[in-house]
Scaffold this active site. Structure first.
Site, PDB file in Angstrom:
ATOM      1  N   ASP A 300     -51.633 -55.194 -34.872  1.00 56.70           N
ATOM      2  CA  ASP A 300     -50.386 -55.858 -35.492  1.00 56.70           C
ATOM      3  C   ASP A 300     -50.975 -57.476 -35.513  1.00 56.70           C
ATOM      4  O   ASP A 300     -50.251 -58.433 -35.181  1.00 56.70           O
ATOM      5  CB  ASP A 300     -49.185 -55.657 -35.192  1.00 56.70           C
ATOM      6  CG  ASP A 300     -48.208 -56.218 -36.231  1.00 56.70           C
ATOM      7  OD1 ASP A 300     -48.694 -56.637 -37.225  1.00 56.70           O
ATOM      8  OD2 ASP A 300     -46.906 -56.156 -35.910  1.00 56.70           O
ATOM      9  N   GLY A 319     -44.628 -62.724 -35.031  1.00 57.78           N
ATOM     10  CA  GLY A 319     -46.269 -62.204 -35.190  1.00 57.78           C
ATOM     11  C   GLY A 319     -46.958 -62.879 -34.138  1.00 57.78           C
ATOM     12  O   GLY A 319     -46.845 -63.963 -33.469  1.00 57.78           O
TER      13      GLY A 319
END
Length: 426
Positions: A300, A319
């Site tokens: 990710d 993130g």
């Protein structure tokens, strides 16, 4: 292409060191005096890593990452194939965009870049995107995902699964019931309450995973669950797999090692979706990865510009970077703890991701006649993470200053060295 001879390596970390010859991009038998030589010095030799979940940001956010910089980070991290998520700008919901991503990946040539197509038009969750057109395009899309957003409408999700079955593709779901995460900023629990942050319940993930497993079972389609983060999700996956559901799942490196205890400083580098959970969740995820309930590790990898991270917590984008630190985290959490050996690392970082995505030339056995997509790892090396020195445009790593075990010494894509001794090969 000149033959390549890798001297003194241990496939899967087993047995005495051997020499491995590569000719015409394929593992060969014997030796060749004219071959280019890489000294393995007893390094572990594994199939090249495959990342099912990478954000390369191109097109649209080249200020945070490009296909070129992301490919460099991937090669330095030991990857020979990555799947570029669809939440670009414009969204990769049509053949034009996915073909652009695939073409740029080939032009850079450091890793195989496979574009992921959006499930719905514009990631809005309202209308299916042109799945068939993308699957039949030059990009040959085999994975579809609205990652970043959940396909929350069950009818849309069921239709997507039906179409993907006909296409021989897989739907990768970002499992998050949006009505349970309105305003959510951190894992719902003691730390969120103490810090005054809106809670993000585990049920938001688990309920969608349960629903989608039921739908996938009903239509006999392949479902992949992105970034599993809770104990309950692992329990749901065990139940679904026991029923014969065609479901696979991934866990990120950061969910294998970090907990919501990190949030006490309010540093947005620790903000991620799904959020960091508890130590009990971390322990359960490690066990689920070890026993195969969770199939693979996916980074990710999510680069962000400084202004999107160096700000107050509520305004920060979620993130973290992951491509260059993934191996070190897996070694720290899974190998050093005895939960996985090096064959297990090959399984969760190469073989299973390749199988899930339907790649026939990645994650292959280290044997004569197989494609030479390989990574050399020094198991005894350690290195210290410095975000400014990573290949990505962005530097938002939560592992800044951390000493990680295991270092990639060479990455080889179809017999061509793409990274060597910590640098991109010329």
């Amino acid at each position: 292409m000149k033959p390549l001879l890798i001297k003194g390596v241990r496939p899967y970390g087993e047995g005495e060191p051997i020499d491995l010859l590569i000719r015409d991009g394929v593992i060969a038998e014997g030796t060749d005096d004219n071959a280019e030589v890489i000294e393995g010095n007893g390094a572990v030799l594994l199939p090249g890593f495959v990342d099912l979940h990478t954000h390369l940001r191109e097109p649209g956010r080249e200020d945070t990452e490009t296909i070129e910089t992301g490919s460099k980070a991937a090669a330095l991290g030991g990857y020979t194939a990555v799947f570029a998520m669809a939440n670009t700008d414009p969204v990769a919901d049509n053949a034009v965009i996915v073909e652009h991503v695939a073409r740029r990946g080939k032009e850079v040539g450091l890793v195989d870049v496979h574009p992921v197509g959006a499930v719905t038009v514009g990631l809005k969750g309202e209308k299916l995107a042109e799945l068939g057109t993308m699957a039949n395009s030059k990009a040959n899309v085999k994975v579809f995902s609205d990652d970043g957003l959940c396909v929350h409408d069950p009818l849309i999700m069921r239709r997507a699964l039906e179409y993907s079955k006909a296409l021989g593709a897989v739907i990768a779901q970002h499992a998050e019931e949006p009505r349970l995460t309105i305003g959510a900023q951190a894992h719902e629990g003691e730390n969120a309450s103490r810090l005054g942050l809106q809670g993000w319940p585990a049920a938001a993930e688990e309920s969608i995973v349960a629903r989608d497993c039921i739908l996938a079972k009903q239509v006999d389609a392949k479902l992949h669950v992105c970034h599993v983060s809770t104990t309950g999700t692992a329990d749901v996956l065990r139940w679904a797999k026991a029923r014969g559901t065609k479901v696979s799942a991934e866990v990120t490196p950061h969910h294998l090692i970090l907990t919501d205890d990190r949030l006490s400083t309010y540093d947005p580098v620790n903000k991620v979706n799904p959020p960091l959970r508890t130590q009990a969740d971390v322990d359960a995820l490690r066990q689920a990865l070890a026993d195969g309930t969770i199939d693979c590790v996916a980074t990710d990898h999510a680069p962000h510009a400084i202004q999107d991270k160096d700000c107050e917590w509520s305004a920060a984008r979620p993130g973290m970077l992951g491509l260059q630190t993934a191996l070190g985290i897996v070694v720290e959490t899974m190998v050093k703890t005895g939960l996985l050996d090096w064959r297990g690392v090959a399984r969760v970082m190469s073989e299973r991701p390749a199988e899930i995505a339907g790649l026939t030339d990645q994650g292959r056995p280290i044997a004569a006649g197989e494609p030479a997509n390989l990574v050399l790892v020094d198991p005894d090396a350690t290195w210290t993470v410095n975000g400014a020195e990573l290949a990505s445009v962005a530097g938002n790593t939560p592992f800044e200053g951390m000493e990680l075990p295991g270092a990639v010494t060479a990455t080889i894509l179809r017999g061509r060295v793409t990274a060597l001794a910590g640098r991109i090969a010329e």
